[in-house]
Design an enzyme around this catalytic site. Structure first.
Site, PDB file in Angstrom:
ATOM      1  N   SER A  38       0.795   4.010 -11.164  1.00 46.54           N
ATOM      2  CA  SER A  38       0.232   3.120 -10.158  1.00 46.54           C
ATOM      3  C   SER A  38      -1.288   3.019 -10.326  1.00 46.54           C
ATOM      4  CB  SER A  38       0.641   3.603  -8.759  1.00 46.54           C
ATOM      5  OG  SER A  38       0.330   2.656  -7.766  1.00 46.54           O
ATOM      6  N   ASP A  88       9.334  -3.690  -7.089  1.00 47.10           N
ATOM      7  CA  ASP A  88       7.935  -3.303  -6.907  1.00 47.10           C
ATOM      8  C   ASP A  88       7.073  -4.563  -6.880  1.00 47.10           C
ATOM      9  OD1 ASP A  88       5.373  -2.246  -7.079  1.00 47.10           O
ATOM     10  OD2 ASP A  88       5.767  -1.060  -8.877  1.00 47.10           O
ATOM     11  N   HIS A 109       8.612   0.957  -6.146  1.00 44.66           N
ATOM     12  CA  HIS A 109       7.341   1.549  -6.535  1.00 44.66           C
ATOM     13  C   HIS A 109       7.307   3.014  -6.096  1.00 44.66           C
ATOM     14  CE1 HIS A 109       3.119   1.258  -7.728  1.00 44.66           C
ATOM     15  NE2 HIS A 109       2.879   2.124  -6.757  1.00 44.66           N
TER      16      HIS A 109
END
Length: 312
Positions: free
Chosen positions: A159, A254, A284
């Site tokens: 991320s 996501d 995610h």
């Protein structure tokens, strides 16, 4: 179809009325992330050793945690992954990603150096970039003392950490520094403008929402004019050639899915070797959720196997 295990997790969060991250102060969000990780993360596997150190950086000392994989001799010179944790440049630390770093070390046979870079809003963009670049350079410069091989050094992250790993490679290339041998980008944020179609199709209902993305981005970058800076949005860099080979992993549900795919395509289009894998049924953040989502363990094993091959 959303993975039933991911759906069960989302339903449980709803049933327990867990407050969305964008409703919390950064201090509370950090505390909740640390405390709640035990529910979704596997037990920490044993490794040969861990050591907490500090690297020098332009904003002061940068805490690091060094992992050596189980079964390795203390004097063995190992390949190394410099890892940047996720958390929207606002939350996360060495402890929230301790299990993942242990698993990657054991599975890949690499040492892992986890980097506790500075977070917003206290330290806004580009402080995190500065810290991650400095930490990567420090590991290379201190390879002999760390018993790692600077020629077999990879960078990676999930991320926000994937964003930072991509940016580190761009910064080092442009500076003429020695490049990492590989980059591991797990559902990376690559475009702060949040304009890819998945930001609309996956905007609500899958843990990371449009509201939480705005929350994280606002704490990291106060000035929207900086969204187009390639150090914030590596997809917008003018040149994606001559970069380390990459594995880019995304999740089907996501909001960041499409910009991750776009980054893999940008690398490939510029002649940089890139492999792309989308876990179509996932959300995610899933890779740290191996206690409750089985495909997380598959993803970790994939990352470790690709690292082992890339740094052999």
């Amino acid at each position: 179809m959303l993975d039933p295990q991911a759906r069960a997790l989302i339903d449980l969060l709803t049933a327990r009325a867990i407050p969305p991250v964008h409703t919390l102060t950064p201090a509370d969000a950090r505390r909740y992330y640390r405390e709640r990780r035990f529910f979704t993360q596997p037990d920490p596997p044993p490794v040969a050793s861990t050591q907490d150190l500090q690297a020098d950086g332009p904003h002061g000392a940068i805490p690091l945690r060094v992992y050596r994989p189980a079964g390795t001799a203390p004097d063995a010179v190992l390949p190394v992954l410099v890892y940047f944790h996720g958390g929207g440049w606002t939350i996360g630390d060495l402890d929230t990603h301790d299990v993942l770093c242990r698993d990657l070390a054991n599975g890949s046979g690499c040492a892992v150096v986890s980097v506790d870079y500075r977070l917003g809003p206290e330290y806004p963009f580009p402080a995190a970039v500065d810290d991650c670049v400095a930490a990567t350079r420090w590991v290379g410069a201190n390879a002999a003392a760390l018993r790692v091989d600077a020629r077999r050094l990879a960078v990676g992250g999930d991320s926000a950490g994937g964003n930072l790993a991509a940016v580190v490679c761009l910064v080092l290339r442009d500076a003429g520094d020695a490049l990492p041998a590989f980059q591991l980008l797990i559902y990376p944020a690559t475009d702060m403008r949040a304009v890819a179609p998945s930001h609309t199709t996956n905007a609500q209902g899958y843990v990371l929402t449009a509201d939480s993305i705005a929350y994280y981005r606002g704490h990291y970058i106060a000035d929207p004019a900086q969204w187009s800076d390639w150090r914030a949005s590596p997809l917008l860099a003018g040149d994606h050639s001559r970069l380390p080979p990459a594995l880019v992993i995304t999740a089907g549900f996501d909001p960041l899915r499409d910009e991750g795919r776009q980054y893999a395509d940008a690398l490939s289009g510029a002649g940089t070797k890139a492999e792309y894998v989308c876990f179509e049924r996932q959300i995610h953040g899933f890779i740290t959720m191996g206690r409750v989502i089985d495909e997380a363990n598959t993803a970790v094993a994939l990352c470790a196997a690709v690292l082992r091959r890339a740094l052999a």
